[in-house]
Write an enzyme that holds these catalytic residues in place. Structure first.
Site, PDB file in Angstrom:
ATOM      1  N   ARG A 147       0.846  -1.188   0.000  1.00 41.79           N
ATOM      2  CA  ARG A 147       0.000   0.000   0.000  1.00 41.79           C
ATOM      3  C   ARG A 147       0.878   1.234   0.000  1.00 41.79           C
ATOM      4  O   ARG A 147       1.786   1.356   0.828  1.00 41.79           O
ATOM      5  CB  ARG A 147      -0.908   0.016   1.236  1.00 41.79           C
ATOM      6  CG  ARG A 147      -2.017   1.042   1.172  1.00 41.79           C
ATOM      7  CD  ARG A 147      -2.772   1.154   2.491  1.00 41.79           C
ATOM      8  NE  ARG A 147      -2.044   2.003   3.437  1.00 41.79           N
ATOM      9  CZ  ARG A 147      -2.551   2.410   4.604  1.00 41.79           C
ATOM     10  NH1 ARG A 147      -3.773   2.006   4.975  1.00 41.79           N
ATOM     11  NH2 ARG A 147      -1.851   3.181   5.410  1.00 41.79           N
ATOM     12  N   TYR A 159      -3.002  11.785   6.103  1.00 44.02           N
ATOM     13  CA  TYR A 159      -3.310  10.461   6.676  1.00 44.02           C
ATOM     14  C   TYR A 159      -2.253   9.443   6.257  1.00 44.02           C
ATOM     15  O   TYR A 159      -1.863   9.366   5.092  1.00 44.02           O
ATOM     16  CB  TYR A 159      -4.686   9.976   6.210  1.00 44.02           C
ATOM     17  CG  TYR A 159      -4.861   8.486   6.411  1.00 44.02           C
ATOM     18  CD1 TYR A 159      -5.066   7.963   7.686  1.00 44.02           C
ATOM     19  CD2 TYR A 159      -4.748   7.592   5.341  1.00 44.02           C
ATOM     20  CE1 TYR A 159      -5.163   6.605   7.891  1.00 44.02           C
ATOM     21  CE2 TYR A 159      -4.854   6.232   5.537  1.00 44.02           C
ATOM     22  CZ  TYR A 159      -5.062   5.745   6.816  1.00 44.02           C
ATOM     23  OH  TYR A 159      -5.155   4.390   7.008  1.00 44.02           O
ATOM     24  N   ASP A 212      -5.123   3.745   0.050  1.00 42.62           N
ATOM     25  CA  ASP A 212      -6.237   4.022   0.952  1.00 42.62           C
ATOM     26  C   ASP A 212      -6.621   5.493   0.848  1.00 42.62           C
ATOM     27  O   ASP A 212      -5.853   6.377   1.234  1.00 42.62           O
ATOM     28  CB  ASP A 212      -5.823   3.687   2.387  1.00 42.62           C
ATOM     29  CG  ASP A 212      -6.953   3.840   3.389  1.00 42.62           C
ATOM     30  OD1 ASP A 212      -8.087   4.171   2.965  1.00 42.62           O
ATOM     31  OD2 ASP A 212      -6.716   3.623   4.592  1.00 42.62           O
ATOM     32  N   HIS A 214      -9.193   6.666   2.464  1.00 42.23           N
ATOM     33  CA  HIS A 214      -9.691   6.927   3.818  1.00 42.23           C
ATOM     34  C   HIS A 214     -10.968   7.758   3.807  1.00 42.23           C
ATOM     35  O   HIS A 214     -11.175   8.636   4.657  1.00 42.23           O
ATOM     36  CB  HIS A 214      -8.623   7.569   4.696  1.00 42.23           C
ATOM     37  CG  HIS A 214      -8.618   7.032   6.089  1.00 42.23           C
ATOM     38  ND1 HIS A 214      -9.135   7.713   7.167  1.00 42.23           N
ATOM     39  CD2 HIS A 214      -8.183   5.855   6.584  1.00 42.23           C
ATOM     40  CE1 HIS A 214      -9.020   6.999   8.261  1.00 42.23           C
ATOM     41  NE2 HIS A 214      -8.437   5.849   7.933  1.00 42.23           N
ATOM     42  N   GLU A 238      -8.923   1.508  -1.641  1.00 40.56           N
ATOM     43  CA  GLU A 238      -9.618   1.282  -0.373  1.00 40.56           C
ATOM     44  C   GLU A 238     -10.377   2.527   0.075  1.00 40.56           C
ATOM     45  O   GLU A 238      -9.856   3.650  -0.016  1.00 40.56           O
ATOM     46  CB  GLU A 238      -8.586   0.892   0.684  1.00 40.56           C
ATOM     47  CG  GLU A 238      -9.135   0.686   2.073  1.00 40.56           C
ATOM     48  CD  GLU A 238      -8.038   0.467   3.095  1.00 40.56           C
ATOM     49  OE1 GLU A 238      -8.326   0.612   4.290  1.00 40.56           O
ATOM     50  OE2 GLU A 238      -6.900   0.149   2.697  1.00 40.56           O
ATOM     51  N   GLU A 264     -13.648  -1.504   6.920  1.00 39.59           N
ATOM     52  CA  GLU A 264     -12.966  -1.568   8.211  1.00 39.59           C
ATOM     53  C   GLU A 264     -13.794  -0.990   9.354  1.00 39.59           C
ATOM     54  O   GLU A 264     -13.547  -1.309  10.516  1.00 39.59           O
ATOM     55  CB  GLU A 264     -11.609  -0.894   8.146  1.00 39.59           C
ATOM     56  CG  GLU A 264     -11.617   0.595   7.912  1.00 39.59           C
ATOM     57  CD  GLU A 264     -10.215   1.162   7.738  1.00 39.59           C
ATOM     58  OE1 GLU A 264      -9.843   2.042   8.527  1.00 39.59           O
ATOM     59  OE2 GLU A 264      -9.512   0.720   6.821  1.00 39.59           O
ATOM     60  N   ARG A 285     -13.488  -5.575   3.807  1.00 40.63           N
ATOM     61  CA  ARG A 285     -12.358  -5.373   4.719  1.00 40.63           C
ATOM     62  C   ARG A 285     -12.780  -5.313   6.182  1.00 40.63           C
ATOM     63  O   ARG A 285     -12.088  -4.702   7.015  1.00 40.63           O
ATOM     64  CB  ARG A 285     -11.607  -4.087   4.341  1.00 40.63           C
ATOM     65  CG  ARG A 285     -11.073  -4.109   2.900  1.00 40.63           C
ATOM     66  CD  ARG A 285      -9.916  -3.169   2.721  1.00 40.63           C
ATOM     67  NE  ARG A 285      -8.835  -3.517   3.615  1.00 40.63           N
ATOM     68  CZ  ARG A 285      -8.517  -2.840   4.698  1.00 40.63           C
ATOM     69  NH1 ARG A 285      -9.215  -1.781   5.068  1.00 40.63           N
ATOM     70  NH2 ARG A 285      -7.508  -3.220   5.453  1.00 40.63           N
ATOM     71  N   GLU A 341      -4.214  -7.290   5.378  1.00 43.51           N
ATOM     72  CA  GLU A 341      -3.433  -6.098   5.691  1.00 43.51           C
ATOM     73  C   GLU A 341      -2.473  -6.387   6.837  1.00 43.51           C
ATOM     74  O   GLU A 341      -2.832  -7.026   7.828  1.00 43.51           O
ATOM     75  CB  GLU A 341      -4.359  -4.942   6.079  1.00 43.51           C
ATOM     76  CG  GLU A 341      -3.604  -3.655   6.386  1.00 43.51           C
ATOM     77  CD  GLU A 341      -4.510  -2.503   6.759  1.00 43.51           C
ATOM     78  OE1 GLU A 341      -4.044  -1.352   6.704  1.00 43.51           O
ATOM     79  OE2 GLU A 341      -5.689  -2.752   7.099  1.00 43.51           O
TER      80      GLU A 341
END
Length: 405
Positions: A147, A159, A212, A214, A238, A264, A285, A341
């Site tokens: 990633r 982030y 990601d 986010h 992601e 997540e 995820r 992950e």
């Protein structure tokens, strides 16, 4: 055999972990992870005040009935706090079941579907070049999926890139309050496309690349980014946008063939049912700690398998080694496993508290054949690191508007 005691233990070896220890009258015990990053005390109270008193003297082998009792038996279903409490109890019961049977949990689930578990690692950097240098170092260690996250020029914090800070505790300084970070989609677009263009030029087509977002984008912004990244063949993008409205991913899917992953923050099958059955995502995820434990996550994985969606469980540092072990067992079993992950080896303090024989080598994980989950917890070592209040950051647009973290 009966449940005689349930302990709720909190420790902070660099970050907070909430651990449940279920002890039986036969002396067999099991461990579960109940960590909710930034809301640890809420799940501790839920367990101590509402869950634990209901389980004393019950048969610990009745895993399904206890799960249903804790889920169906309350008016207030789902939610991160309640489902984390259920998850910790559930993991601990599976751990006990395995110890009684003398088998690792993956055998109780139906046995292995693979020899080892493929991991993806994190390469972060203050610049694109630094990110790619860190990715190259991970490839040298044997990782075949990485990633990529890089700091966004023009923004003070990004982030996934903490700079000189080692963790979010340091970002908060002397006052344990949420740090605030700025966000700009326009600046982000330019950075992320250049990042993956250079990554493919440097590494070629064989390494799996991931990213990601986010949840920082609106659905149409996410669709645009997914389209822009198509030439760079990501394994998945992601959390491209918030999925509280699951229809949002229909819009993204209709604009791109970049594989999409999310989950997540999901707590149950109901958070992702439409995403999966409509095949708007490619990877789910959800984490065992946040989605009802092994029992809850197994249901999601089974449902995903019917719709050709693969599993890719969340593996952030705020999930304890107990959750990592639960994922290793589920990953070893799941016929539709995609990838796991991996945020890196735990620090020395955490390793002293959570002891296990699971191995990571050449970019893959090898689950221990120890009975149960294969993790032990040193209560004396844990007591050396008391709870420390902490928060994740919050995000604002550059004009001060609150935004998605």
């Amino acid at each position: 055999m009966k449940i005689s005691e349930i302990k709720v233990l909190v420790t902070c070896p660099g970050r907070n972990f909430v651990t449940v220890k279920i002890v039986t009258d036969a002396g067999v015990y099991g461990l579960g992870d109940a960590t909710i990053n930034g809301r640890e005390q809420a799940v501790i109270a839920c367990l101590n005040e509402h869950v634990v008193p209901c389980l004393i003297d019950r048969d610990p082998q009745d895993i399904e009935d206890i799960w249903q009792y804790l889920y169906r038996g309350v008016y207030w279903r789902r939610g991160p706090i309640g489902m984390a409490a259920i998850a910790a109890i559930d993991m601990a019961l599976w751990d006990i079941k395995g110890k009684i049977a003398g088998l690792p949990v993956y055998q109780l689930l139906g046995g292995r579907s693979r020899k080892s578990v493929t991991l993806y690692a994190h390469a972060n950097g203050e610049t694109i070049d630094e990110t790619l240098e860190n990715a190259a170092a991970l490839m040298d260690q044997g990782f075949k999926a990485i990633r990529l996250q890089s700091a966004i020029p023009g923004l003070p914090v990004t982030y996934g890139v903490l700079g000189e800070q080692k963790d979010y505790f340091e970002l908060q300084g002397n006052r344990p309050l949420p740090p605030e970070e700025e966000w700009s989609t326009k600046k982000y677009y330019k950075l992320v496309v250049e990042l993956f263009k250079k990554a493919r030029e440097k590494f070629g087509p064989d390494v799996h690349l991931l990213h990601d977002v986010h949840s920082r984008l609106t659905p149409i912004e996410a669709a645009r980014l997914s389209k822009l990244l198509e030439p760079y063949d990501l394994m998945f993008l992601e959390d491209a946008c918030i999925a509280e409205n699951q229809d949002s991913f229909k819009l993204v899917r209709n604009h791109t063939v970049t594989p999409l992953a999310i989950g997540e923050t999901f707590n149950s099958i109901w958070d992702c049912k439409e995403l999966i059955q409509n095949q708007w995502i490619d990877y789910i995820r959800a984490a065992a700690t946040h989605a009802g434990g092994i029992t809850g996550l197994r249901r999601i994985i089974d449902f995903a398998a019917i719709h050709d969606v693969k599993s890719a469980p969340h593996g952030a540092p705020d999930l304890s080694p107990i959750c990592f072990a639960a994922h290793m067992h589920l990953d070893s079993w799941a016929p539709n496993f995609g990838i796991q992950e991996y945020s890196g080896a735990v620090n020395e303090q955490t390793a002293k508290i959570f002891k296990h024989a699971h191995e990571v080598n050449d970019g893959t994980a090898f689950v221990s054949d120890a009975p149960g989950l294969g993790v032990d917890f040193d209560e004396e070592a844990a007591a050396e690191y008391p709870y420390k209040r902490s928060y994740l950051p919050v995000s604002r647009l550059e004009d001060g508007t609150m935004w998605h973290w």
